[in-house]
Design a protein around this motif. Structure first.
Motif, PDB file in Angstrom:
ATOM      1  N   TYR A   1      51.722  85.831   7.520  1.00 62.40           N
ATOM      2  CA  TYR A   1      52.215  86.184   6.191  1.00 62.40           C
ATOM      3  C   TYR A   1      53.570  86.873   6.311  1.00 62.40           C
TER       4      TYR A   1
ATOM      5  N   ARG B   1      40.881  90.991   5.388  1.00 58.49           N
ATOM      6  CA  ARG B   1      41.210  91.428   4.028  1.00 58.49           C
ATOM      7  C   ARG B   1      40.072  92.245   3.422  1.00 58.49           C
TER       8      ARG B   1
ATOM      9  N   SER C   1      52.274  85.490  -1.014  1.00 60.42           N
ATOM     10  CA  SER C   1      51.390  85.789   0.118  1.00 60.42           C
ATOM     11  C   SER C   1      50.161  86.490  -0.440  1.00 60.42           C
ATOM     12  N   ALA C   2      49.822  87.668   0.005  1.00 56.78           N
ATOM     13  CA  ALA C   2      48.630  88.340  -0.510  1.00 56.78           C
ATOM     14  C   ALA C   2      48.738  89.836  -0.280  1.00 56.78           C
TER      15      ALA C   2
ATOM     16  N   VAL D   1      45.844  80.989   3.670  1.00 55.38           N
ATOM     17  CA  VAL D   1      45.329  81.778   4.785  1.00 55.38           C
ATOM     18  C   VAL D   1      45.309  80.928   6.050  1.00 55.38           C
TER      19      VAL D   1
ATOM     20  N   GLY E   1      47.549  91.144   2.931  1.00 55.29           N
ATOM     21  CA  GLY E   1      47.591  90.004   3.829  1.00 55.29           C
ATOM     22  C   GLY E   1      48.396  90.238   5.092  1.00 55.29           C
TER      23      GLY E   1
ATOM     24  N   VAL F   1      52.891  78.880  -2.089  1.00 54.40           N
ATOM     25  CA  VAL F   1      51.804  79.815  -1.792  1.00 54.40           C
ATOM     26  C   VAL F   1      51.452  79.685  -0.314  1.00 54.40           C
TER      27      VAL F   1
ATOM     28  N   ASP G   1      39.046  84.121  -8.843  1.00 53.78           N
ATOM     29  CA  ASP G   1      38.220  83.886  -7.657  1.00 53.78           C
ATOM     30  C   ASP G   1      36.732  83.895  -8.015  1.00 53.78           C
TER      31      ASP G   1
ATOM     32  N   ARG H   1      52.911  89.473  -3.864  1.00 52.59           N
ATOM     33  CA  ARG H   1      51.692  89.779  -3.099  1.00 52.59           C
ATOM     34  C   ARG H   1      50.588  90.160  -4.077  1.00 52.59           C
TER      35      ARG H   1
ATOM     36  N   GLU I   1      53.985  93.779  -5.575  1.00 58.39           N
ATOM     37  CA  GLU I   1      52.558  93.929  -5.282  1.00 58.39           C
ATOM     38  C   GLU I   1      51.831  93.862  -6.627  1.00 58.39           C
TER      39      GLU I   1
ATOM     40  N   ASN J   1      46.823  90.824  -5.507  1.00 59.91           N
ATOM     41  CA  ASN J   1      45.504  91.224  -5.020  1.00 59.91           C
ATOM     42  C   ASN J   1      44.542  90.058  -5.266  1.00 59.91           C
ATOM     43  N   TRP J   2      43.258  90.238  -4.937  1.00 54.91           N
ATOM     44  CA  TRP J   2      42.284  89.199  -5.235  1.00 54.91           C
ATOM     45  C   TRP J   2      42.360  88.843  -6.715  1.00 54.91           C
TER      46      TRP J   2
END
Length: 267
Positions: A98, A231, A87-88, A62, A91, A59, A123, A116, A177, A118-119
């Motif tokens: 990234y 982001r 990654s994100a 950031v 990002g 991973v 979280d 990649r 994604e 998403n949030w």
């Protein structure tokens, strides 16, 4: 074949490690707090962590993409042939490292996959939103608008795609994604989790300066906070609301909705 799972105590890494263990596979979990020590800022333990590994799950934290690039290069030198890099979503515009890490993974390994997400739903319970809210009496203050929508994805789906990419054929060269099945606002998610074990009880939009002050006051590094602000800016611009079909493409099923996450993981 042996697999090294970095970030093994994180939301996704922990699930990947457990899934591989449950299959009876040879797997090693590494992190700053695991038995196998791995710190992106300290290269002294990298060779020991990579010893015998043929696959690696990594991973990109950031602000530490450059360090991950160095680790991937070390992994290729050690004989790792397959890599799954996380990654994100959004990002690439928030942190150019990234993109550098993704590009290097494609250059170094015979088989590679980029995820990649998403949030994460998580979280709100154990990740960045939870940490912010705990320091503000349950109030989540973010530099977004009331109507900013995000297609939040469950860490369990991300981990399942990672495991598939590590073990199965057909994922080489794919850039997934990963999103949930619908876009929701932060306020909607907080309303769904209110009264559960989630530490987030209220949501309040703030400007970038206000978020920067609150985050750095918690001891978060400036570079990390700047990348988060980028982001969030992407989310405000609507680039985090897209719902993709990549979970279904990778797993053959629909992604887990937030309502199911709340029901199964916060009550």
């Amino acid at each position: 074949m042996s697999t090294l799972v970095t970030g093994a105590t994180g939301c996704v890494g922990r699930l990947v490690l457990t899934a591989l263990h449950s299959r009876g596979l040879s797997v090693t979990g590494a992190s700053r707090t695991s038995g196998v020590h791995l710190d992106w800022t300290d290269t002294s333990d990298w060779d020991a962590a990579l010893k015998g590994a043929e696959r690696v799950f990594a991973v990109v934290p950031v602000g530490l993409g450059g360090r991950v690039v160095g680790f991937l290069e070390r992994a290729a030198e050690a004989g790792v042939g397959r890599a799954v890099l996380v990654s994100a979503m959004g990002g690439l515009s928030a942190d150019p490292e990234y993109a550098r890490a993704e590009r290097r993974a494609a250059e170094l390994f015979d088989t590679w996959t980029v995820l990649r997400p998403n949030w994460l739903d998580q979280d709100f319970t154990e990740g960045v939103f939870a940490r912010l809210a705990r320091g503000r009496g349950g109030k989540l203050e973010l530099p977004v608008r009331k109507g900013t929508a995000v297609s939040f994805v469950d860490a369990r789906d991300v981990a399942s795609v990672a495991v598939a990419a590590l073990l199965e054929e057909g994922h080489h060269g794919r850039e997934y994604e990963l999103t949930g099945p619908q876009a929701l606002t932060f306020k909607q998610v907080v309303r769904m989790t209110r009264g559960t074990e989630s530490p987030v009880w209220r949501f309040k939009p703030v400007d970038e300066a206000g978020f920067y002050f609150r985050a750095t006051d918690r001891g978060w590094g400036e570079r990390y906070v700047d990348a988060l602000n980028e982001r969030f800016a992407a989310a405000v611009a609507g680039r985090a609301a897209e719902v993709t079909g990549d979970v279904r493409a990778a797993l053959g099923r629909d992604p887990i909705p937030v309502a199911r996450f709340v029901r199964e993981c916060t009550l």
